[in-house]
Design a protein around this motif. Structure first.
Motif: not given
Lengths: 467, 346
Positions: B303-312, B119-132
């Motif tokens: 397309e969504m606004n998103s914050i992707l965090l890097a995992p360890t 949903d383009p109105n939502a902000l997507y916050i997650t770990f970078d799953n592709v990155g995982v």
């Protein structure tokens, strides 16, 4: 039996006369026979199919009918099979237990927490008391919860469907809280022997043969004793040739299974470890990558066809399942408790008027179900070597499906233990076989569901024709 | 349905009016959790609550108990309480969309927390799953650059299962195309269940006659089933990758039966999301929040606004990181580990 019955039973019954006489004399349930034929058919299909994808050493060139896969199949089936024997008695009694899956996770998690967080640190990891307490606790918690379900059903008069539906939801909640949602691992090393995944839980050929001979003796004793009992009460007897036939079929199945189990070799790495740990000299030989034994070839341990080899024999979980099957068959057919269950299931009012305490009986059967869930939870958590609240979820569906595929009628009064075991084996065969073919879980579910409905339909058809 | 919404909103209004004076001081941040059946969400919840309350705002939440229907009802209930922002951990990323629309229609900002819904109105916050997935594959292929690989994937219905696999394939593609790496088994696992993963692994080993050199499992729970299956064949110790930073998995990493557990520090995710929620509540525009970038890697490429965090990645070399962060105690991580084999256990 009429002509229509025979045709619905497939090739085994094509002829009239002697065959009809044969089935009457041996008292073999033709439905069960049909299921066994279907099971063997399914196995052959999977073997041929998997052989087309990736040739292997199975009977028809695939991976299904190999000692290894059949050995694994028995281990994979054991947990569901054990529970389905209890479910037979419950459904025969016109009750049901939907909570067995959640109960299993609750028991497994409770015991896991006890072993890993309490006993491990306080007694020292690997202390022999840990596995004893773990086993006792599994069986005790299972039995208590089962009895509680039974008490609510029998004395508080809440329908079993509701009591155990509540249990299905509630017990998984308790399981979650106990472990706080974490995976509890690893289990005590002695406890994990019950899972069949470590060397110590394999009997080896010698003891497997001993077990097989004891089982054969038990089968023969049961037949001789049954005949004596029938004589005593003046019941009609089976002809001697039929008794001999039954005893030999039982023994041959037992010995054949043992032969297959005894021809599954240890994984080569484990043989190597064993040889090193026991300072056994590994014979020299020529390398063969598909060989099951190990040899020395120029300082290196390699796989070969003739060298040092060890065979697994029965694994503990498979043995437990077979043992439970034999004991439960005895309980169901030869004890007054078992006969009361069938009598009550057939006609509750008549049973009550005949003086059977049906309420107490209900509690006992539920408690027995709980005890068997305890046994299964030992097998499952030991096998995974971990306890999580995901363990056992949706198992109730498989247990009930196995029971029903095995010919137990939801109307009560009718059902056999060995039928349920075959039902469980059938279901697991389909799941494992399709997974060998790399087919997705969605297809497995579709087929298992279809088989369940088809089995009940054929069963209905059969019953109608018999009448 | 509509009637229920209206009824619930009316009820909510009444409640809201009653408690209005208390709430007027700060903003309200609401969270709809998909389930508390897994330990990790409790950790997230605690982190979010701490940040929100430290900022003088109010935290409310609801638990959908793994049901898409209950989550829809939960969100109606939360809307009725008039929060400023609703964070949603979607149980079903498609079924949730009408509820998200309802949130926007009520003039409330929404955040897709950890699980994406498009949903383009939502902000997507997650770990970078592709990155995982990428990290799992990198760590494993470092040890086994060539050989037969088995892939134990998660539940078919979860988009993360596909994201993870995509990431793995990005790393392994060159090897597969060059013939160095062979994909010998690849199965989805019903409900991400460890015992299903164990059965799948057993069948994979049977069908390949144990010719498997490395296993990529999409989470740690399933890795426990994989390791149990490998142990039974005397193969424990071949590279196995997983993710989640499960306590049992970190212990396996220390014992050498699992190569890597990619750890997504839920506390970090919770803190980041809470900070973003507070910023949104204070009226900051979505694309002006720190770390926001455009993301369109979802199923429908919205397309969504998103914050992707890097995992360890946690490997035998850096188990200390998880111990120092208080994620696991040294005793838990090092239980059963041979003395002197692992740096962090000394």
């Amino acid at each position: 039996m009429t002509n229509t019955t025979s045709t619905s039973q497939g090739p085994a019954l094509e002829q009239e006369g002697p065959i009809k006489k044969f089935f009457r004399a041996t008292e073999i349930d033709t439905r069960i026979l049909g299921m066994v034929v279907a099971l063997i058919l399914v196995w052959c299909i999977f073997d041929i199919w998997s052989g087309i994808i990736r040739p292997n050493e199975g009977l028809f060139g695939g991976s299904f009918l190999t000692p290894r896969n059949l050995w694994t199949l028995l281990v994979q089936t054991s947990s569901i099979a054990v529970m389905s024997t209890g479910m037979v008695l419950l459904i025969v009694l016109r009750q049901i237990d939907l909570s067995v899956g959640s109960m299993l996770s609750l028991v497994a998690v409770a015991t896991g927490v006890l072993q890993v967080y309490q006993l491990g640190p306080s007694l020292g990891v690997g202390h022999p008391a840990i596995w004893v307490l773990g086993v006792v606790m599994c069986l005790a918690i299972g039995t208590i919860i089962g009895a509680f379900n039974g008490f609510l059903t029998a004395y508080a008069k809440i329908p079993a469907f509701i009591v155990t539906l509540g249990g299905l939801i509630a017990y998984s909640g308790v399981a979650f809280l106990l472990a706080k949602g974490e995976t509890v691992a690893p289990m005590d090393q002695n406890f994990s022997v019950f899972g069949g995944g470590v060397e110590r839980s394999w009997l080896g050929p010698f003891w497997s043969w001993i077990v097989a001979f004891i089982a054969c003796a038990a089968i023969i004793y049961a037949i001789v004793n049954g005949r004596r009992q029938r004589q005593r009460f003046g019941f009609p007897l089976r002809p001697v040739w039929a008794e001999v036939f039954l005893a030999s079929v039982g023994s041959i199945v037992m010995l054949g299974t043992t032969l297959v189990m005894n021809s599954y070799a240890w994984p080569p790495k484990l043989i190597e470890n064993f040889a090193k740990a026991n300072s056994i000299v590994i014979p020299a030989g020529i390398e063969n990558k598909d060989g099951k034994a190990i040899c020395m070839a120029a300082e290196n341990v390699v796989r070969c066809t003739e060298g040092f080899i060890l065979y697994t024999g029965y694994s503990l979980p498979a043995l437990i399942a077979i043992g439970v099957c034999l004991v439960m068959t005895f309980v169901a057919t030869r004890t007054s408790f078992g006969r009361y269950v069938y009598a009550t299931g057939g006609n509750p009012e008549a049973a009550e008027l005949a003086g059977i305490n049906t309420k107490w009986l209900t509690v006992k059967v539920f408690a027995l179900m709980g005890f068997l869930v305890g046994v299964s939870s030992i097998i499952s958590s030991a096998r995974l070597n971990a306890a999580t609240n995901a363990l056992g979820q949706t198992n109730e569906l498989y247990v009930i499906a196995a029971t029903v595929i095995g010919g137990t009628s939801l109307a009560g009064g009718v059902g056999t233990i060995y039928g349920a075991m075959i039902g469980a084996l059938m279901m697991q065969s389909i799941i494992s076989g399709m997974s060998l073919l790399n087919l997705a879980a969605a297809y497995q579910n579709m087929v298992v569901g279809g088989v369940l409905v088809l089995a009940v339909y054929l069963d209905q058809l059969y019953r109608r024709n018999v009448k | 349905m509509k009637k229920t919404i209206i009824a619930m909103m009316a009820a909510g209004l009444a409640l809201g009016a009653a408690s209005m004076p208390v709430m007027a001081a700060g903003k309200t941040i609401a969270v709809s959790w998909k389930t508390f059946q897994e330990e990790r969400w409790k950790t997230d919840a605690a982190a979010i609550k701490a940040v929100v309350e430290a900022a003088g705002d109010k935290y409310i939440d609801s638990d959908a108990q793994g049901s898409a229907q209950k989550q829809a009802a939960d969100i109606e209930g939360l809307i009725a309480q008039k929060p400023d922002v609703i964070m949603v951990v979607a149980f079903d990323s498609d079924a949730i969309l009408p509820s998200i629309k309802a949130i926007s229609d009520a003039g409330i900002k929404s955040i897709a927390y950890d699980v994406q819904f498009e949903d383009p109105n939502a902000l997507y916050i997650t770990f970078d799953n592709v990155g995982v997935g990428r990290i799992i594959a990198q760590e494993v292929s470092k040890l086994k650059p060539e050989g037969n690989y088995a892939f134990i994937k998660g539940d078919k219905g979860d988009p993360n299962a596909t994201f993870l696999f995509q990431g793995m394939m990005e790393v392994l593609k060159a090897g597969i195309d060059g013939g160095k790496i062979k994909n010998v088994c690849e199965t989805f696992t019903d409900g991400w269940k460890p015992d299903n993963a164990q059965k799948n692994m057993e069948q994979c080993l049977t069908s390949t006659s144990n010719k498997v050199d490395a296993v990529l499992s999409e989470n740690d729970g399933m890795a426990s089933g994989v390791v149990a299956a490998l142990t039974a064949q005397g193969m424990a110790g071949i590279p196995v990758g997983g993710q989640d930073g499960d306590l049992a998995a970190i212990n396996r990493v220390a014992m050498g039966t699992q190569t890597v557990s990619v750890w997504k520090n839920s506390v970090d995710l919770g803190k980041t999301a809470a900070a973003a929620a507070i910023a949104l509540a204070d009226g900051t525009a979505m694309d002006k929040i720190a770390g926001v970038a455009k993301f369109n890697g979802g199923k429908n490429k919205v397309e969504m606004n998103s914050i992707l965090l890097a995992p360890t990645p946690i490997t035998i070399a850096n188990i200390g990181v998880a111990i120092d962060a208080g994620h696991i105690t040294k005793d838990q991580a090092c239980a059963g580990v041979k003395a002197g084999t692992v740096e962090a256990c000394k």
